[in-house]
Enzyme design. Structure first.
Site, mmCIF file in Angstrom:
data_model
loop_
_atom_site.group_PDB
_atom_site.id
_atom_site.type_symbol
_atom_site.label_atom_id
_atom_site.label_comp_id
_atom_site.label_asym_id
_atom_site.label_seq_id
_atom_site.Cartn_x
_atom_site.Cartn_y
_atom_site.Cartn_z
ATOM 1 N N ASP A 1 1.000 -1.297 -0.144
ATOM 2 C CA ASP A 1 0.045 0.035 -0.035
ATOM 3 C C ASP A 1 0.871 1.069 -0.096
ATOM 4 O O ASP A 1 1.401 1.546 1.079
ATOM 5 C CB ASP A 1 -1.072 0.047 1.185
ATOM 6 C CG ASP A 1 -1.835 1.209 0.994
ATOM 7 O OD1 ASP A 1 -2.280 1.662 0.284
ATOM 8 O OD2 ASP A 1 -1.838 1.841 2.489
ATOM 9 N N ASP B 1 22.923 3.064 -7.249
ATOM 10 C CA ASP B 1 23.026 1.610 -6.905
ATOM 11 C C ASP B 1 24.278 1.161 -7.414
ATOM 12 O O ASP B 1 25.030 1.405 -8.182
ATOM 13 C CB ASP B 1 21.814 0.689 -7.526
ATOM 14 C CG ASP B 1 21.595 -0.270 -6.290
ATOM 15 O OD1 ASP B 1 22.294 -0.637 -5.631
ATOM 16 O OD2 ASP B 1 20.174 -0.680 -6.179
#
Length: 646
Positions: free
Chosen positions: A222, A347
Site C-alpha cells: 500500500d 546503486d
C-alpha cells in the site's frame, strides 16, 4: 568598518595582538579542534563554530580536482577473505590505504560481521588512515540493513550483535509509525557506536508483484502505508524530520522508482530482471510511496537499476535507460518535481560491463562477484560515457566504484565541468560536516560492546517480533493453548516449547496439538547468476511433497494443527487451510516469541500488509505494477486480535 590602510603601524600591531588574544580565547572554547591539514592554524573548515557553508567554501577552495572527483565514488571496503568485503576477520588494510591515499576515496560501504568492539576498532583504523591524508577528510561508512532476519549477500546481512527485529514487513503489519521511529532511533545509536554513518535504506518500493525477490524489505503493497512508515524510518535514523543530526545516521531511501513492479518477480540485479512496465497511473502510485521519506528529509536517494517502460514525465516518455542514467527521473522528477536537494547515490556497479557470464552464465561459467555489472539501457556505451551520462542525469556518487579516473578524465576532456563536480562535492562534504565527522570520526570501542544489542533494546525488539505476528485463523478458540499441553513439532525448537510449559512428544498420535512452522516456498530458477542463485524466486504455493505439507497432513489426522508461516513473500495458503485450525503469519521471529503468542502471554493483533493470493494462477494473471489486484484468499488488512491471558 575600520580603514586598515589609514591606521599607523602601532595601531595595526595593537589590533593584531588583540586579535591573537581573541583567537586564543576562542580556541580555548573549542577543545575539539583538529588540525587536519597539520599547518598549526585553525582553518575555517576545521572550525566547528562556523556555519557549514562557510566551512564548505574554505574546504572546496583547498581541494584539487583529483580530491573532488574522489568524493564521487562510494566503494566497497575490501576485507580479508572476501571479494566483496563480507568478512568476520577484518578489513584488508593495505588495500584500503591505497584506495584512500592514492584513489582519494572517502565513502565506503562496510559488510563486516564481527563483535561490536572489534567492528568499532576496524572503523577507527581506517579513519586514522583518512586523517593522515593531505586535508584529513574523514570517511563516511555506510551499510545495508543489519537488524532483520532476512539476509541476502550484497543486499542485507545479519549478525554482529545488533538487535534483531522483524523484517520491515513486520512493522507494516503493525502500522505503527512510532514503533518504526523507535526502531530507527535504536538502530541509529548502534550504527554510530561502531562507526557507521549512513544507512542504505529504507526501501520505499511498492510490493506490487508478490513474487518479487526483494519483497521482504518493503513496507508492503500500500503506497500510503509505505510513505508513512518509510518517513518514520528516516526520522528515527536521522534524529528528526529536518535533516540528519550530528549524532544521527543519514538514510538513503531506495529505489527511485518503480522497482517493485518486476515481471515474474525477478530482480534488477540480474540481466533477466532489467525491464519493468507500468502505466502512468501505476507509476504515480509507486512515486507516491516516496513522499513520506522525502518530506522527512532523507539525506540520500538511490535510483533503481531497472529500465521503466510505459510512463511519461512532463508529457515525455521516459528514456529507456536504468534509473541511475535517467535525467528525467533524477534531475526532472526528483529534483525538479519533488524539490529534492540531497545526495543521489547510484546503486552498485551500474557503470560496469555485463560480460558473458553476467548475460548468460552456465554451470561451466557461473557469474562471480568480478562479473557483476548492471549498465541496463546503456550497455553499448563505454564505461567512461556511462559516468558522463550518470553525472548529467544527476548522480552525485557512484556506488560500488573504487576508481574515479573515468570522472577525472571526463573533466579534463571537457565532458563534465568542474562546476558540476563542485555541486556534488558540496553535497557530499556538507553531509560529512553535519554528521560531525570533521570534528570527531572516532568511536569508543568498549562503549560499543556495552551498547550494541543490549538486553533492554533487544527486549523491545522481541516485543516487536511478538506483536507483529498476524492471526488469520483461530477455529474454536484453539489459541491460546493451555499450559502443560502435549505438542508435536515440525520446524520449531523443542527447547522453546518446553520453556513455554509444553510437553513435546515424538508422534502426533500422542499429542493434544501440533505446530508446523515453515516459510514461503521458493525456487532457484537462475542458479548460475550471482544474485539469482541467492534470491527467492518462482512459486509461492507448496508442492505436494513439501516436508511442511507432509507434516501438516500427517498431524491433522490426529490433532488440531497450528500453522506458523514466515513470509518473505506472500504465500499461497489455499491448499493448506483445510489442515490448519489456527494460522499465524510472521516476518521474522524467534521460536520463543512464537510460543509467547501460542501460550497467550503476549497480544497478537497484526494485519496483513499485502493480500495473500488465492492461487498461482491468480498470481500469474495479475499485473505486476498494481498492488493486490488478483484473486485473494485473504485481503490486505486481514487479521484477528487475541489479547494476552492475564
Amino acid at each position: 568598518m575600520t580603514n586598515w590602510k589609514r591606521l599607523t603601524r602601532r595601531q595595526r600591531s595593537l589590533i593584531g595582538v588583540a586579535g591573537l588574544l581573541l583567537s586564543a580565547t576562542a580556541l580555548d572554547a573549542q577543545p575539539q579542534w583538529r588540525d587536519l591539514n597539520r599547518n598549526h592554524m585553525l582553518d575555517p573548515y576545521e572550525d566547528a563554530r562556523l556555519p557549514v557553508e562557510r566551512r564548505l567554501d574554505d574546504l572546496i577552495a583547498r581541494m584539487t580536482i583529483e580530491e573532488k572527483v574522489g568524493l564521487m565514488v562510494h566503494a566497497s571496503l575490501p576485507a580479508q577473505g572476501s571479494p566483496i568485503g563480507a568478512s568476520s576477520i577484518g578489513y584488508d588494510v593495505p588495500r584500503v590505504r591505497a584506495m584512500i591515499e592514492q584513489g582519494k576515496v572517502n565513502s565506503f560501504i562496510t559488510r563486516l560481521v564481527m563483535p561490536p568492539a572489534e567492528f568499532a576498532r576496524q572503523n577507527n583504523i581506517i579513519q586514522k588512515i583518512a586523517e593522515d591524508t593531505r586535508l584529513g577528510i574523514p570517511l563516511t561508512v555506510s551499510t545495508d540493513p543489519r537488524h532483520h532476519f532476512q539476509a541476502t549477500l550484497g543486499a542485507s546481512t545479519t549478525g554482529g550483535g545488533f538487535t534483531l527485529w522483524p523484517d520491515t514487513l513486520g512493522f507494516a503489519a503493525l502500522g505503527d509509525a512510532d514503533l518504526v521511529r523507535r526502531f530507527g532511533d535504536i538502530a541509529r545509536q548502534e550504527y554510530r557506536a561502531v562507526g557507521i554513518h549512513m544507512a542504505l535504506s529504507p526501501q520505499a518500493d511498492v510490493g506490487s508483484e508478490p513474487r518479487w525477490s526483494r519483497f521482504s524489505a518493503t513496507f508492503g503493497s500500500d503506497p500510503a502505508t509505505i510513505s508513512s512508515l518509510a518517513g518514520a524510518y528516516v526520522e528515527g535514523f536521522q534524529g528528526g524530520a529536518s535533516g540528519v543530526r550530528s549524532d544521527g545516521v543519514a538514510t538513503v531511501v531506495k529505489h527511485w522508482v518503480g522497482y517493485g513492479a518486476e515481471p515474474d518477480g525477478f530482480d534488477g540485479h540480474n540481466r533477466y530482471g532489467r525491464n519493468v512496465s507500468l502505466t502512468d497511473a501505476s507509476f504515480a502510485d509507486h512515486v507516491r510511496a516516496f513522499d513520506g521519506p522525502l518530506a522527512a528529509g532523507s539525506e540520500g536517494v538511490m535510483p533503481t537499476y531497472v529500465v521503466l517502460h510505459g510512463p511519461s514525465v512532463d508529457g515525455r516518455p521516459l528514456e529507456k535507460v536504468g534509473g541511475g542514467f535517467s535525467k528525467q527521473l533524477l534531475s526532472g522528477l526528483l529534483r525538479g518535481g519533488k524539490g529534492y536537494r540531497g545526495l543521489i547515490v547510484s546503486d552498485w556497479s551500474i557503470t560496469r560491463d555485463c560480460p558473458q557470464s553476467c548475460v548468460a552464465p552456465a554451470a561451466a561459467d557461473p557469474q562471480t562477484a568480478q562479473a557483476i555489472g548492471m549498465p541496463w539501457g546503456v550497455e553499448k556505451l563505454s564505461v567512461a560515457a556511462r559516468f558522463v551520462k550518470g553525472v548529467d542525469a544527476g548522480i552525485d556518487q557512484f556506488g560500488g566504484v573504487d576508481d574515479a579516473a573515468p570522472i577525472l578524465a571526463a573533466v579534463r576532456g571537457g565532458a563534465i565541468s568542474e562546476t558540476r563536480i563542485d555541486e556534488s562535492a558540496r553535497r557530499i562534504l556538507s553531509l560529512k560536516f553535519r554528521l560531525g565527522l570533521f570534528d570527531n570520526p572516532y568511536v569508543d570501542e568498549q562503549a560499543a560492546a556495552k551498547l550494541v544489542g543490549n538486553a533492554r533494546w533487544q527486549a523491545e525488539a522481541d516485543r516487536a517480533q511478538r506483536e507483529s505476528q498476524i492471526l488469520l485463523r483461530n477455529d474454536a478458540g484453539l489459541l491460546p493453548l493451555r499450559g502443560g499441553s502435549k505438542i508435536w513439532l515440525h520446524g520449531a525448537d523443542a527447547a522453546a516449547a518446553q520453556a513455554a510449559g509444553y510437553v513435546v512428544v515424538a508422534d502426533p498420535v500422542d499429542a493434544d496439538v501440533a505446530l508446523v512452522r515453515t516459510a514461503t516456498p521458493f525456487e532457484r530458477l537462475h542458479p548460475y547468476h550471482f544474485f539469482g542463485s541467492r534470491q527467492h524466486e518462482g512459486r509461492l504455493d507448496f508442492p505436494a511433497g513439501d516436508p511442511a505439507v507432509v507434516a501438516l497432513k500427517r498431524a491433522s489426522k490426529h490433532v488440531p494443527v497450528i500453522l506458523a508461516m514466515e513470509m518473505d513473500r506472500p504465500a499461497v495458503l489455499t491448499d493448506l487451510m483445510p489442515y490448519s485450525k489456527a494460522v499465524l503469519v510472521n516476518f521474522g521471529t524467534s521460536d520463543s516469541a512464537l510460543f509467547d503468542i501460542l501460550s497467550g502471554r503476549s497480544d497478537v493483533c497484526g494485519h496483513l500488509p499485502f493480500a495473500l493470493p488465492y492461487s498461482m494462477m491468480a498470481v500469474k494473471s495479475q499485473r505486476p505494477d498494481l498492488s493486490d489486484d488478483g484473486q485473494a484468499l485473504f485481503s490486505r488488512g486481514a487479521g484477528l486480535c487475541l489479547k494476552a491471558a492475564h
